[in-house]
Design a protein around this motif. Structure first.
Motif, short mmCIF file in Angstrom:
data_model
loop_
_atom_site.label_atom_id
_atom_site.label_comp_id
_atom_site.label_asym_id
_atom_site.label_seq_id
_atom_site.Cartn_x
_atom_site.Cartn_y
_atom_site.Cartn_z
N SER A 52 0.84 -1.19 0.00
CA SER A 52 0.00 0.00 0.00
C SER A 52 0.88 1.25 0.00
O SER A 52 1.88 1.32 0.73
CB SER A 52 -0.90 0.02 1.23
OG SER A 52 -1.73 -1.11 1.25
N HIS B 208 4.25 2.79 -5.57
CA HIS B 208 3.95 3.05 -6.98
C HIS B 208 4.82 2.13 -7.82
O HIS B 208 6.05 2.22 -7.77
CB HIS B 208 4.24 4.52 -7.27
CG HIS B 208 3.86 4.98 -8.62
ND1 HIS B 208 4.66 5.82 -9.35
CD2 HIS B 208 2.79 4.75 -9.41
CE1 HIS B 208 4.09 6.09 -10.51
NE2 HIS B 208 2.96 5.44 -10.56
N ALA C 245 -0.83 -5.45 -7.70
CA ALA C 245 -2.12 -4.82 -7.41
C ALA C 245 -2.80 -5.51 -6.23
O ALA C 245 -3.37 -4.85 -5.36
CB ALA C 245 -3.02 -4.85 -8.65
N ALA D 68 -0.31 -2.22 -4.24
CA ALA D 68 0.47 -1.20 -4.95
C ALA D 68 -0.38 -0.48 -5.98
O ALA D 68 -1.34 -1.04 -6.53
CB ALA D 68 1.67 -1.85 -5.64
N HIS D 69 -0.03 0.75 -6.24
CA HIS D 69 -0.59 1.52 -7.35
C HIS D 69 0.20 1.08 -8.57
O HIS D 69 1.41 1.30 -8.64
CB HIS D 69 -0.40 3.01 -7.09
CG HIS D 69 -0.82 3.89 -8.21
ND1 HIS D 69 -1.36 5.12 -8.01
CD2 HIS D 69 -0.80 3.73 -9.55
CE1 HIS D 69 -1.63 5.68 -9.18
NE2 HIS D 69 -1.29 4.85 -10.12
N LYS E 156 -8.74 -4.43 -12.97
CA LYS E 156 -9.80 -3.87 -12.12
C LYS E 156 -10.92 -4.89 -11.90
O LYS E 156 -11.55 -4.90 -10.84
CB LYS E 156 -10.34 -2.58 -12.73
CG LYS E 156 -9.37 -1.43 -12.59
CD LYS E 156 -9.95 -0.13 -13.10
CE LYS E 156 -8.99 1.02 -12.87
NZ LYS E 156 -9.54 2.30 -13.34
N ASN F 52 -10.63 -3.07 -6.06
CA ASN F 52 -10.11 -1.87 -5.41
C ASN F 52 -8.73 -1.47 -5.92
O ASN F 52 -8.09 -0.59 -5.35
CB ASN F 52 -10.06 -2.07 -3.89
CG ASN F 52 -11.45 -2.22 -3.31
OD1 ASN F 52 -12.40 -1.61 -3.78
ND2 ASN F 52 -11.57 -3.05 -2.29
N ALA F 53 -8.28 -2.12 -6.98
CA ALA F 53 -6.94 -1.86 -7.51
C ALA F 53 -6.80 -0.42 -8.02
O ALA F 53 -7.72 0.12 -8.62
CB ALA F 53 -6.61 -2.84 -8.63
N LYS F 54 -5.64 0.14 -7.77
CA LYS F 54 -5.28 1.45 -8.32
C LYS F 54 -4.40 1.15 -9.53
O LYS F 54 -3.26 0.73 -9.38
CB LYS F 54 -4.53 2.28 -7.30
CG LYS F 54 -5.35 2.61 -6.07
CD LYS F 54 -4.51 3.30 -5.03
CE LYS F 54 -5.32 3.46 -3.76
NZ LYS F 54 -4.49 3.75 -2.61
N VAL F 55 -4.97 1.34 -10.72
CA VAL F 55 -4.28 0.95 -11.95
C VAL F 55 -4.33 2.08 -12.96
O VAL F 55 -5.38 2.69 -13.16
CB VAL F 55 -4.92 -0.32 -12.56
CG1 VAL F 55 -4.13 -0.77 -13.78
CG2 VAL F 55 -5.01 -1.44 -11.55
N GLU F 56 -3.20 2.33 -13.60
CA GLU F 56 -3.09 3.27 -14.71
C GLU F 56 -2.36 2.57 -15.83
O GLU F 56 -1.81 1.48 -15.64
CB GLU F 56 -2.26 4.50 -14.33
CG GLU F 56 -2.84 5.42 -13.30
CD GLU F 56 -1.90 6.58 -13.11
OE1 GLU F 56 -1.84 7.46 -14.01
OE2 GLU F 56 -1.20 6.61 -12.08
N GLN G 45 5.09 9.10 -16.22
CA GLN G 45 5.33 8.45 -14.92
C GLN G 45 6.79 8.71 -14.52
O GLN G 45 7.65 7.84 -14.67
CB GLN G 45 5.07 6.94 -15.02
CG GLN G 45 3.66 6.56 -15.39
CD GLN G 45 2.67 6.89 -14.29
OE1 GLN G 45 2.96 6.84 -13.10
NE2 GLN G 45 1.46 7.23 -14.70
#
Length: 100
Positions: free
Chosen positions: A6, A9, A28, A32-33, A52, A57-61, A80
Motif C-alpha cells: 500500500s 507506486h 495490485a 500497490a498503485h 480492475k 479496489n486496484a489502483k491501476v493506470e 510516470q
C-alpha cells in the motif's frame, strides 16, 4: 505470506499479457498503485479493465508506448516520472537462424 505494498507506486513494462500482466496483478493484489505499459492503447485499456475486474479496489493506470524506442521511453518518463518499484519486462529480440 502477505506482502503489503500500500502506498507504493509500481511500473511494470510489457505488462498487458503474460508474465508482465501476472506481475502487475500480484502487485495490485498486494495494494500497490500499478502502471501497466504496452505498445497500443487498446492493449493497455484491456489490461487495466482485466486488473480492475480481478481486483476491484486496484489502483491501476496505463501508458501506451513502444519502449523499444527512445521516443517511447520518453513518453513513459514524461507520464510516470518516478516509481518505488520498477519491473522491466520489455525485451528486444531479432530472429536469427541457429547454425554451428
Amino acid at each position: 505470506m502477505h506482502i503489503d505494498l500500500s502506498g507504493k507506486h509500481a511500473i511494470i513494462t510489457g505488462s498487458t499479457a503474460g508474465i508482465g500482466f501476472a506481475i502487475a496483478q500480484g502487485l495490485a493484489n498486494a495494494g500497490a498503485h500499478v502502471v501497466v505499459t504496452g505498445r497500443t492503447q487498446a492493449r493497455v485499456d484491456d489490461a487495466i479493465a482485466a486488473l480492475k475486474n480481478a481486483t476491484p479496489n486496484a489502483k491501476v493506470e496505463g501508458v501506451a508506448a513502444d519502449l523499444g524506442t527512445a521516443e517511447g521511453c520518453q513518453t513513459l518518463i514524461k507520464q510516470q516520472p518516478s516509481a518505488d518499484i520498477l519491473i522491466n519486462n520489455v525485451g528486444i529480440f531479432i530472429r536469427r537462424t541457429f547454425s554451428m
